[in-house]
Write an enzyme that holds these catalytic residues in place. Structure first.
Site, PDB file in Angstrom:
ATOM      1  CD  GLU A 165      -3.094  -0.883   2.189  1.00 47.55           C
ATOM      2  OE1 GLU A 165      -2.976   0.011   3.024  1.00 47.55           O
ATOM      3  OE2 GLU A 165      -4.052  -1.671   2.176  1.00 47.55           O
ATOM      4  CD  GLU A 368      -3.806  -6.096   3.921  1.00 43.07           C
ATOM      5  OE1 GLU A 368      -4.605  -5.302   4.451  1.00 43.07           O
ATOM      6  OE2 GLU A 368      -2.576  -5.930   3.946  1.00 43.07           O
TER       7      GLU A 368
END
Ligand code: BG6
Length: 467
Positions: A165, A368
């Site tokens: 991320e 995720e």
């Protein structure tokens, strides 16, 4: 409408679950671990720090046995940079030994390890030495760290993830070791340089991986909050496109095409925050593309055209709700939210998968996805039907994508076991397994299987036939 286009997920689909080192391991002062930027953050009132977490460091065998019982085909984990290189540069043999044992245990239990090289845990020593990711020196050190991992664990790991991320990291100065009180324009300039350096670092590590581990696949982890338009007004549709470009594709255009998205370029020029760029870096990116895209997906946003007409600098927030002159994020009465105001929209995941594949023709690995909730332990049970519903609906969208011909190679639920949430400590739990501790009482750290554990076990066994 959703139709059952395939009966089951493909046989080699990686049904998995994920964690990250600093959120699950604990043992912060053991075996020579160094200091990461988050270790120095002030403790939030009533919220635990990461020093003990779920004590996976000491419970890893028990936890891996539970993964096996769950039937996981893959386990996504990250390796702590400061355990392996406490000062960010020199190897700590004890760190290597720990991950050697851990990865061997995963492989011995017939699971595919999916390894994130860098998941938020950045060595403070590199910030002290040269300002961390703001400097080009950070690129070299990231490559050296990756080289150590490839050398020591490359024989057991077929899937590597570079940076978790990057987009999210850029919006939280403290995660990069920068002061929160930094001025908006100054920070935006810094963030653009960090973004660029991370993209160069990613390409360098992809190149290295392809050279030394030809059997392995490697990709970045992006976090799209895939925007949908607030209305059918053309200006809202255009604002949504610009939102997606400025919140997600500005990074993947560099990763996958070695070029700046035009909207991103204009955005930087208008704000006078263009980073220092070298032509050879862009060539490097073009020549060393990822093998797949790792995607963390939790929520989406609904977007309208901004009615303001100013230039904004950095709003230091994960959710940038307004970019004056470009877009504004709105409420959507058709979408329910979690207790923390995150929009629950499984269809957003499908849109993101399809859009990414249409742009880059790269397989997608969901790295995720999951629901953070206030779980309650009652009579040794956690009835987390809300989590089952959330994961069920997202997996159904993935199944539909596969049925349509979009290559999604795996799904890692967040998280395998309860761990310390990035901002909410133990109040916000994600796991299939309850860890018996809370923010201020470590209790006995007992592992208790939630209702979702048994549900996911069945889904894996039947390869998603009932979805
Ligand atoms: C992702 C991160 O952003 O979201 C995880 O990769 C994080 O590390 C997860 O835990 C959920 O966010 P939070 O803030 O609810 O823990």
């Amino acid at each position: 409408m959703y139709h059952k286009r395939i009966k089951q997920f493909p046989e080699d689909f990686l049904f998995g679950a994920a964690t990250s080192a600093f959120q699950v391991e604990g043992a912060a002062d053991i075996d020579g671990r160094g200091v990461a930027v988050h270790d120095l953050q002030p403790k939030k009132e009533g919220i635990t720090d990461f020093s003990v977490a779920s004590d996976h460091y000491h419970h890893y065998k028990e936890d891996i046995a539970l993964m096996k019982e769950l039937g996981l085909k893959a386990y996504r984990l990250s390796l702590s940079w400061v355990r392996i290189m406490p000062d960010g540069k020199n190897v700590n043999p004890k760190g290597i030994e720990f991950y050697d044992r851990l990865l061997q245990e995963v492989v011995d239990n017939d699971m595919e390890p999916i390894v994130t090289i860098y998941h938020f845990e950045y060595p403070q020593a590199l910030v002290d030495a040269y300002g961390g990711w703001s400097s080009r020196e950070a690129i070299e050190d990231f490559e050296k760290f990756a080289a150590v991992l490839f050398e020591n664990f490359g024989d057991r790991v077929n899937y590597w993830l570079t940076i978790n991320e990057q987009d999210h990291l850029l919006k939280i100065p403290s995660r990069l070791g920068f002061p929160e009180e930094i001025d908006g324009k100054e920070y935006l300039k810094l963030a653009e340089q960090v973004n660029y350096n991370m993209c160069v670092a990613t390409a360098r590590v992809i190149k290295l991986c392809h050279e030394v581990l030809p059997h392995a696949q490697i990709g970045p982890v992006i976090n799209p909050m895939y925007g949908i338009p607030n209305s059918n007004k053309p200006e809202d549709v255009i604002a949504t496109m610009e939102f997606n470009e400025l919140s997600t594709f500005y990074i993947t255009e560099l990763h996958c095409r070695g070029r700046f998205s035009p909207i991103h370029w204009k955005y930087m020029e208008d704000r006078d925050v263009v980073p220092e760029i070298f032509e050879e870096d862009l060539e490097l990116m073009k020549a060393n593309k990822p093998d797949f895209l790792g995607m963390n997906y939790y929520l989406n946003q609904t977007v309208a055209a901004s009615q303001q007409d100013a230039i904004a600098y950095h709003e230091k927030s994960v959710f940038i709700v307004e970019e004056p002159g470009v877009y504004t994020v709105t409420d959507n009465p058709n979408i329910v939210q979690t207790d923390w105001g995150w929009n629950i929209c499984p269809e957003g995941m499908k849109l993101a998968i399809m859009d990414f594949y249409n742009r880059y023709q790269l397989p997608v690995l969901i790295t995720e996805n999951g629901l953070g909730a206030h779980d309650e332990l009652k009579d040794e049970q956690v009835e987390d039907d809300y989590r089952i519903e959330y994961i069920h609906n997202h997996l159904a969208q993935i199944k539909d994508c596969i049925g349509l011909g979009y290559p999604v190679i795996g799904y890692c639920a967040w998280s395998f076991i309860d761990l310390v949430s990035g901002r909410e400590g133990m109040d916000k739990r994600y796991g299939f397994i309850y860890v018996n501790r809370d923010n201020d009482d470590l209790k006995d750290m007992r592992r208790i299987k939630k209702k979702s554990f048994y549900w996911y076990q069945t889904i894996i066994e039947e390869r998603g036939e009932s979805l």
